[in-house]
Design a protein around this motif. Structure first.
Motif, PDB file in Angstrom:
ATOM      1  N   UNK A  41       0.821  -1.204   0.000  1.00 54.64           N
ATOM      2  CA  UNK A  41       0.000   0.000   0.000  1.00 54.64           C
ATOM      3  C   UNK A  41       0.858   1.258   0.000  1.00 54.64           C
ATOM      4  N   UNK A  42       1.879   1.297   0.868  1.00 56.38           N
ATOM      5  CA  UNK A  42       2.709   2.486   0.960  1.00 56.38           C
ATOM      6  C   UNK A  42       3.525   2.704  -0.308  1.00 56.38           C
ATOM      7  N   UNK A  43       4.041   1.615  -0.888  1.00 57.20           N
ATOM      8  CA  UNK A  43       4.779   1.744  -2.149  1.00 57.20           C
ATOM      9  C   UNK A  43       3.846   2.249  -3.238  1.00 57.20           C
ATOM     10  N   UNK A  44       2.624   1.741  -3.280  1.00 57.74           N
ATOM     11  CA  UNK A  44       1.668   2.197  -4.275  1.00 57.74           C
ATOM     12  C   UNK A  44       1.340   3.669  -4.123  1.00 57.74           C
ATOM     13  N   UNK A  45       1.212   4.134  -2.891  1.00 56.87           N
ATOM     14  CA  UNK A  45       0.937   5.552  -2.658  1.00 56.87           C
ATOM     15  C   UNK A  45       2.090   6.406  -3.175  1.00 56.87           C
ATOM     16  N   UNK A  46       3.314   6.006  -2.878  1.00 55.39           N
ATOM     17  CA  UNK A  46       4.467   6.781  -3.324  1.00 55.39           C
ATOM     18  C   UNK A  46       4.608   6.784  -4.842  1.00 55.39           C
ATOM     19  N   UNK A  49       0.061   5.067  -7.665  1.00 51.81           N
ATOM     20  CA  UNK A  49      -0.773   4.031  -8.281  1.00 51.81           C
ATOM     21  C   UNK A  49      -2.222   4.218  -7.845  1.00 51.81           C
ATOM     22  N   UNK A  50      -3.150   3.722  -8.643  1.00 48.59           N
ATOM     23  CA  UNK A  50      -4.561   3.839  -8.292  1.00 48.59           C
ATOM     24  C   UNK A  50      -4.901   2.896  -7.142  1.00 48.59           C
ATOM     25  N   UNK A  51      -6.009   3.184  -6.460  1.00 46.14           N
ATOM     26  CA  UNK A  51      -6.447   2.317  -5.369  1.00 46.14           C
ATOM     27  C   UNK A  51      -6.757   0.915  -5.870  1.00 46.14           C
ATOM     28  N   UNK A  52      -7.255   0.805  -7.092  1.00 48.39           N
ATOM     29  CA  UNK A  52      -7.566  -0.506  -7.653  1.00 48.39           C
ATOM     30  C   UNK A  52      -6.298  -1.339  -7.800  1.00 48.39           C
ATOM     31  N   UNK A  53      -5.210  -0.719  -8.250  1.00 45.53           N
ATOM     32  CA  UNK A  53      -3.937  -1.437  -8.398  1.00 45.53           C
ATOM     33  C   UNK A  53      -3.445  -1.913  -7.028  1.00 45.53           C
ATOM     34  N   UNK A  80       6.518  -7.014  -3.721  1.00 47.10           N
ATOM     35  CA  UNK A  80       6.964  -6.360  -4.958  1.00 47.10           C
ATOM     36  C   UNK A  80       6.368  -7.049  -6.174  1.00 47.10           C
ATOM     37  N   UNK A  81       6.423  -8.383  -6.186  1.00 42.77           N
ATOM     38  CA  UNK A  81       5.888  -9.124  -7.320  1.00 42.77           C
ATOM     39  C   UNK A  81       4.393  -8.908  -7.494  1.00 42.77           C
ATOM     40  N   UNK A  82       3.654  -8.867  -6.378  1.00 40.92           N
ATOM     41  CA  UNK A  82       2.207  -8.665  -6.449  1.00 40.92           C
ATOM     42  C   UNK A  82       1.863  -7.283  -6.980  1.00 40.92           C
ATOM     43  N   UNK A  83       2.604  -6.260  -6.548  1.00 37.84           N
ATOM     44  CA  UNK A  83       2.340  -4.902  -7.021  1.00 37.84           C
ATOM     45  C   UNK A  83       2.675  -4.778  -8.506  1.00 37.84           C
ATOM     46  N   UNK A  91      -3.743  -2.609 -16.275  1.00 37.15           N
ATOM     47  CA  UNK A  91      -3.309  -1.795 -17.414  1.00 37.15           C
ATOM     48  C   UNK A  91      -2.789  -0.427 -16.986  1.00 37.15           C
ATOM     49  N   UNK A  92      -2.038  -0.422 -15.880  1.00 37.43           N
ATOM     50  CA  UNK A  92      -1.376   0.793 -15.410  1.00 37.43           C
ATOM     51  C   UNK A  92       0.017   0.397 -14.929  1.00 37.43           C
ATOM     52  N   UNK A  93       0.853  -0.140 -15.847  1.00 38.43           N
ATOM     53  CA  UNK A  93       2.117  -0.756 -15.432  1.00 38.43           C
ATOM     54  C   UNK A  93       3.074   0.218 -14.738  1.00 38.43           C
TER      55      UNK A  93
END
Length: 308
Positions: A41-46, A49-53, A80-83, A91-93
């Motif tokens: 979650x924190x990596x995605x925020x930084x 990334x969208x909430x869906x990702x 890391x692999x899951x994100x 479709x937001x690589x």
């Protein structure tokens, strides 16, 4: 019911996880699951990334631990692999080097920042990325790619991930609670926090949304009564009271374990909640070697305070 399961493959209830069969205590497994999902979650925020990702990545992460043991893979690599996989599925690589650097930053933060709260995501902009030709970078990149392949292989390419947010909106409207802004925000926070538990891999996404509503109404001041006549409210949503209560209990157990206040869920400023979370995170191993070392020690968590 069958169609919901096809959209979101679920693990059987009441069956011990591979980690439990390997002798990993329930409390440690909850810690590892929660911390790995929190890193995602924190990596995605930084990475903006969208909430869906981020949510899809956390569902894949939780599902993975029902087909393999925490002794065999580290939560950092699988996170890391899951994100990485989720960003492609939606479709937001995301770029490999950005994911590696985010997780490296979070590792360093937990290892060396002895007094949370967690700094704002913008702090990552000042972080000096590792040398892209260094052995550490290549090792982490390879670990992430291997983890992505293992997720696909062990889940038999069943990557469909139903998320609870759409159900939550619909259910709040049916219950005539959509206009309660504080309640809606708290429900949304509970849905997010449930992704740090095993619930997304055990129950349909609609049940997660109902458990969030149940908790939010019970914790409101004063509590909001949900209709029990002519039939209990949960029967309208193809679930049972036991399922709703079980999911709610899973989240409350996590809050108690991590020293968090459930009333902080969905708050605009979650500094207090994040404070207690990162204090506990410094005691949790992110590698399989760390988990094995911790289990071989006295079980207090002191054997592996820093991510390695």
């Amino acid at each position: 019911m069958a169609s919901r399961h096809l959209l979101n493959p679920l693990a059987p209830l009441g069956v011990p996880s591979p980690s439990a069969l390997d002798g990993i205590p329930q409390e440690l497994e909850r810690d590892l699951r929660a911390y790995g999902a929190l890193l995602v979650q924190q990596a995605g925020i930084m990475l903006k990334a969208s909430q869906v990702v981020m949510a899809t990545a956390q569902v894949l992460f939780q599902r993975f631990w029902f087909v393999t043991s925490l002794k065999h893979f580290g939560i950092r690599d699988v996170g890391m692999g899951a994100l990485f996989l989720a960003s492609k599925l939606e479709e937001a690589p995301l770029r490999i080097r950005d994911i590696v650097n985010c997780f490296s930053y979070l590792d360093a933060l937990v290892a060396y920042c002895s007094s949370p709260p967690y700094p704002p995501a913008s702090t990552f902009e000042a972080y000096a990325p590792m040398d892209y030709f260094a052995t550490e970078f290549y090792d982490r990149k390879d670990a992430m790619v291997i983890a992505e392949m293992q997720i696909l292989k062990r889940l038999a390419f069943q990557t469909q991930c139903g998320l609870p947010y759409g159900h939550l909106v619909n259910y709040l409207q049916v219950l005539e609670l959509a206009g309660e802004n504080d309640l809606v925000r708290r429900c949304w926070g509970f849905c997010n926090d449930l992704l740090q538990t095993a619930a997304p891999a055990l129950y349909p996404q609609g049940t997660l949304a109902l458990a969030s509503i149940y908790l939010a109404t019970r914790l409101s001041t004063p509590p909001i009564a949900l209709p029990l006549e002519p039939v209990p409210w949960w029967t309208h949503f193809d679930t049972t009271e036991d399922e709703v209560v079980d999911v709610a209990e899973m989240l409350l157990r996590l809050y108690r374990q991590w020293g968090s206040d459930p009333r902080d869920a969905g708050a605009e400023d979650e500094g207090v909640k994040r404070d207690s979370v990162w204090k506990r995170a410094g005691r949790i191993p992110v590698t399989k070697a760390g988990v094995r070392e911790l289990l071989a020690g006295d079980g207090s968590g002191d054997a592996d305070r820093t991510p390695r």
